[in-house]
Design an enzyme around this catalytic site. Structure first.
Site, mmCIF file in Angstrom:
data_model
loop_
_atom_site.group_PDB
_atom_site.id
_atom_site.type_symbol
_atom_site.label_atom_id
_atom_site.label_comp_id
_atom_site.label_asym_id
_atom_site.label_seq_id
_atom_site.Cartn_x
_atom_site.Cartn_y
_atom_site.Cartn_z
ATOM 1 N N PHE A 174 -5.106 3.619 14.623
ATOM 2 C CA PHE A 174 -5.343 4.642 13.603
ATOM 3 C C PHE A 174 -6.488 4.168 12.707
ATOM 4 C CE2 PHE A 174 -1.997 7.982 13.418
ATOM 5 C CZ PHE A 174 -1.315 7.605 14.572
ATOM 6 N N ASP A 211 -4.855 -6.088 5.240
ATOM 7 C CA ASP A 211 -5.924 -6.892 5.834
ATOM 8 C C ASP A 211 -5.941 -8.304 5.258
ATOM 9 O OD1 ASP A 211 -7.003 -4.998 7.617
ATOM 10 O OD2 ASP A 211 -7.912 -3.931 5.932
ATOM 11 N N ILE A 232 -3.429 -7.336 14.503
ATOM 12 C CA ILE A 232 -2.350 -7.126 15.485
ATOM 13 C C ILE A 232 -2.871 -6.377 16.717
ATOM 14 C CG2 ILE A 232 -0.033 -6.175 15.850
ATOM 15 C CD1 ILE A 232 0.433 -6.422 12.822
ATOM 16 N N ASN A 274 0.853 -1.197 0.000
ATOM 17 C CA ASN A 274 0.000 0.000 0.000
ATOM 18 C C ASN A 274 0.886 1.242 0.000
ATOM 19 O OD1 ASN A 274 0.459 0.915 2.879
ATOM 20 N ND2 ASN A 274 -0.331 -1.145 3.260
HETATM 21 N N1 CTP Z 1 -4.447 -3.085 12.231
HETATM 22 C C1 CTP Z 1 -3.858 -4.165 12.843
HETATM 23 N N2 CTP Z 1 -3.821 -5.372 12.211
HETATM 24 C C2 CTP Z 1 -4.395 -5.535 11.004
HETATM 25 C C3 CTP Z 1 -5.036 -4.440 10.379
HETATM 26 C C4 CTP Z 1 -5.038 -3.227 11.011
HETATM 27 O O1 CTP Z 1 -3.361 -4.025 13.953
HETATM 28 N N3 CTP Z 1 -4.332 -6.731 10.410
HETATM 29 C C5 CTP Z 1 -4.471 -1.800 12.932
HETATM 30 C C6 CTP Z 1 -3.923 -0.633 12.142
HETATM 31 O O2 CTP Z 1 -2.536 -0.452 12.353
HETATM 32 C C7 CTP Z 1 -4.730 0.525 12.680
HETATM 33 C C8 CTP Z 1 -6.049 -0.087 13.087
HETATM 34 O O3 CTP Z 1 -5.812 -1.487 13.200
HETATM 35 O O4 CTP Z 1 -4.129 1.086 13.822
HETATM 36 C C9 CTP Z 1 -7.172 0.141 12.138
HETATM 37 O O5 CTP Z 1 -6.807 -0.285 10.848
HETATM 38 P P1 CTP Z 1 -7.853 -0.247 9.667
HETATM 39 O O6 CTP Z 1 -7.252 -0.886 8.473
HETATM 40 O O7 CTP Z 1 -8.396 1.135 9.548
HETATM 41 O O8 CTP Z 1 -9.001 -1.127 10.316
HETATM 42 P P2 CTP Z 1 -9.686 -2.421 9.905
HETATM 43 O O9 CTP Z 1 -10.175 -3.050 11.159
HETATM 44 O O10 CTP Z 1 -8.792 -3.226 9.049
HETATM 45 O O11 CTP Z 1 -10.951 -1.905 9.115
HETATM 46 P P3 CTP Z 1 -11.174 -1.529 7.572
HETATM 47 O O12 CTP Z 1 -9.913 -1.852 6.826
HETATM 48 O O13 CTP Z 1 -12.314 -2.367 7.183
HETATM 49 O O14 CTP Z 1 -11.486 -0.074 7.560
#
Ligand code: CTP
Length: 404
Positions: free
Chosen positions: A328, A285, A314, A218
């Site tokens: 975030f 994700d 995580i 990304n």
């Molecule tokens: N995060 C994480 N582990 C993942 C994905 C995200 O710890 N596998 C953390 C990111 O570092 C961030 C927070 O979760 O601090 C939110 O990430 P985001 O991608 O916005 O949230 P998602 O739950 O993945 O929701 P979506 O992508 O559907 O918006």
């Protein structure tokens, strides 16, 4: 007051320079100290004077330079090593050669620099500098461990071309990194809630391998996480930056990872004894279920379908009492409602919301506009530098840490 200075310095840094070729960087470091009002006093060893004339340091420090001859002169009722140690708030040794590191580690006091070290009671920063073999020698490494174990801030060395024509570890930290260590030492003396506390910060976008060459990634630049880590360092925290960006020099420990799984392992390991976790990384994700060995060949497959499976969450798996967790939420649009829901779902103490579609901010940019959702309030930070955003965020983290 020295000519050219608007105010007499309120803070005093004692800079010990020993005889290594990195001494040319110490000249620039002392110049920066003077410019920022840290009133440096330079102490040179005999070997240092073979590399750079004391007059060079006197000019950039706008003050006289102390050397071994000065140590036999009584000054102001005290001998110089006691007097200089009393005057200083922070002591820096840069460059710290293997010989000087050994003297400091074992309490020798056979020159002014090492005698001042023994007489000084404030924070000490050591910037080692040596040929890679001398730096990596068990004796030097043990000596650096002794110093670190005593609370000395031993700065990491860089890897690269060395003055001896060889390549390897042992290159002295840059003047900017040593400056950051000085600012941090003064912040540590001021003792905010983050001083002395371990904080783990993640940064950058993860890369999920498709084959040995290709990955799904990304656009995250890692700048927001880096700004948070830098600011936490300046507040005296024990910082570990877990990042997918290997390049930049940092004054604190950095763990370089690639995939979400590697980041999850590093976060689990590092946050076990931490007080704060800031997940600024853009974690994928999904990842390809299969990773092809070698390189996928275009001719062998007219079409390619990748099957993606979810990565570990995580943030979700780090929940524990005593760990302040910050997440975030980069949303496409003014979706603070989604951010509020995410804060609840992930059970984080603080969630930072930003709208990645807003012009001129967010991914890749040096600026951001954020809303910080805390247990007590929602604080909006209008468009500003990522550094200023990091400061606002860490103010909120400190409030949570102090039970506010
Ligand atoms: N995060 C994480 N582990 C993942 C994905 C995200 O710890 N596998 C953390 C990111 O570092 C961030 C927070 O979760 O601090 C939110 O990430 P985001 O991608 O916005 O949230 P998602 O739950 O993945 O929701 P979506 O992508 O559907 O918006």
């Amino acid at each position: 007051m020295t000519a050219g200075q608007l105010h007499p310095p309120q803070r005093h840094v004692l800079v010990g320079v020993s005889g290594g070729i990195a001494i040319y960087k110490a000249v620039e470091f002392v110049r920066l100290l003077t410019k920022e009002g840290y009133g440096p006093t330079v102490v040179t060893t005999a070997a240092a004077k073979r590399f750079v004339m004391p007059l060079t340091f006197a000019a950039v420090a706008r003050a006289g330079v102390l050397d071994d001859e000065a140590s036999w002169q009584p000054s102001g009722g005290w001998f110089e090593h006691i007097e200089a140690a009393r005057r200083a708030d922070v002591m820096v040794v840069a460059p710290a050669t293997a010989n000087t590191v050994a003297k400091l580690a074992h309490g020798l006091a056979d020159n002014l620099l090492s005698a001042i070290y023994l007489a000084f009671r404030g924070p000490v920063i050591v910037a080692p500098s040596a040929n890679w073999a001398m730096y990596e020698h068990e004796a030097t490494q043990r000596n650096l461990e002794i110093l670190a174990g005593r609370g000395v801030d031993v700065l990491p060395t860089g890897i690269g071309d060395l003055a001896c024509g060889e390549e390897g570890a042992g290159r002295m930290a840059s003047p900017e990194v040593i400056m950051a260590a000085v600012r941090r030492a003064f912040a540590g003396l001021a003792k905010g809630a983050l001083a002395g506390r371990k904080i783990v910060v993640t940064a950058g976008g993860t890369r999920e391998a498709i084959d040995a060459v290709r990955y799904i990634g990304n656009r995250s630049s890692g700048k927001m996480g880096r700004a948070v880590a830098d600011e936490a360092y300046l507040r005296g925290a024990d910082v570990v930056l877990i990042t997918t960006r290997s390049g930049d020099e940092t004054a604190y420990r950095k763990v370089v990872v690639e995939s979400a799984a590697e980041m999850a392992d590093a976060v689990a390991r590092e946050s076990a004894d931490a007080g704060v976790l800031v997940m600024a990384a853009a974690v994928a994700d999904y990842r390809p279920q299969e990773v092809s060995e070698g390189k996928l060949e275009r001719a062998a497959a007219p079409e390619l379908t990748l099957r993606l499976v979810p990565t570990v969450d995580i943030l979700g798996q780090t929940r524990r009492a005593g760990l302040v967790r910050v997440g975030f939420a980069a949303e496409a649009g003014p979706r603070i409602d989604r951010a509020r829901a995410k804060k609840a779902a992930k059970g984080v103490d603080i969630l930072v919301f930003n709208d990645i579609l807003a012009a001129g901010i967010g991914i890749g940019s040096d600026e951001n506009e954020i809303t910080i959702l805390t247990p007590a309030r929602e604080a909006h930070v209008p468009r500003t530098s990522k550094t200023a955003c990091a400061r606002a965020l860490l103010d909120e983290v400190e409030t949570v840490l102090t039970g506010g």
